[in-house]
Design an enzyme around this catalytic site. Structure first.
Site, PDB file in Angstrom:
ATOM      1  N   HIS A 266       0.833  -1.207   0.000  1.00 14.27           N
ATOM      2  CA  HIS A 266       0.000   0.000   0.000  1.00 14.27           C
ATOM      3  C   HIS A 266       0.861   1.248   0.000  1.00 14.27           C
ATOM      4  CE1 HIS A 266       0.738   0.787   4.303  1.00 14.27           C
ATOM      5  NE2 HIS A 266       0.533  -0.512   4.511  1.00 14.27           N
TER       6      HIS A 266
ATOM      7  N   CYS B  86       3.339  -4.725   6.517  1.00 12.70           N
ATOM      8  CA  CYS B  86       3.087  -4.572   5.081  1.00 12.70           C
ATOM      9  C   CYS B  86       4.302  -3.954   4.390  1.00 12.70           C
ATOM     10  CB  CYS B  86       1.880  -3.660   4.860  1.00 12.70           C
ATOM     11  SG  CYS B  86       0.327  -4.341   5.491  1.00 12.70           S
TER      12      CYS B  86
END
Length: 164
Positions: free
Chosen positions: A128, A140
């Site tokens: 992201h 992430c």
């Protein structure tokens, strides 16, 4: 490895001959990821989806799925929907996918601990947008908005995230 793969290196995220600056989990890279450890899991992870905010951008690919205000991601190891996209209202711990900030305007989904989640092994590993350069994630991989969009448009069903 194929040209479609995203490969995490010490220099950044390599894709189609380019290396993009990125950030990873505050817990570093680990082969034994656990829920809440902030680590990015070592290994080869298939790209299994692409989510986007249609109120903020157009679909980057024909297979991208729009998300809205009721879309959440379950991160509660006790929930039967652990590590799955769910809808509000949802009584267990979760992460809201439509955020006030732009971090999740575009989300590349990996198959980390999915579709058959092992409780406590860690919920989703997304690719992201970053908060800012060098700011770590909860596990992430995060990129500059322009780079994230460029990569998303070039993904194929064979693409994988390879964390070495």
């Amino acid at each position: 490895m194929t040209p479609d793969d995203l490969v995490l290196t010490r220099q950044g995220l390599r894709h189609r001959g380019q290396v993009y600056p990125c950030t990873i989990g505050k817990g570093g890279v680990h082969k034994r990821k656990r829920e809440g450890d902030g680590a990015t899991p070592l290994g080869s992870h298939r790209i299994v989806g692409l989510l986007y905010r249609p109120d903020r951008l157009s679909a980057p690919t024909s297979w991208a799925v729009p998300i809205g205000p009721l879309d959440l991601w379950s991160d509660d190891p006790q929930a039967e929907d652990y590590n799955m996209m769910v809808r509000a209202p949802y009584p267990f711990s979760h992460e809201r996918l439509c955020r006030a900030d732009p971090l999740y305007d575009l989300i590349i989904l990996t198959d980390w601990n999915w579709p058959y989640a092992v409780p406590g092994r860690g919920s989703a590993i997304f690719i992201h947008q970053w908060r800012r350069p060098g700011y770590p994630t909860e596990g992430c991989i995060a990129l500059d908005r322009v780079h994230l969009h460029r990569i998303a448009r070039a993904l194929t069903p064979r693409s994988r995230l390879i964390v070495v």
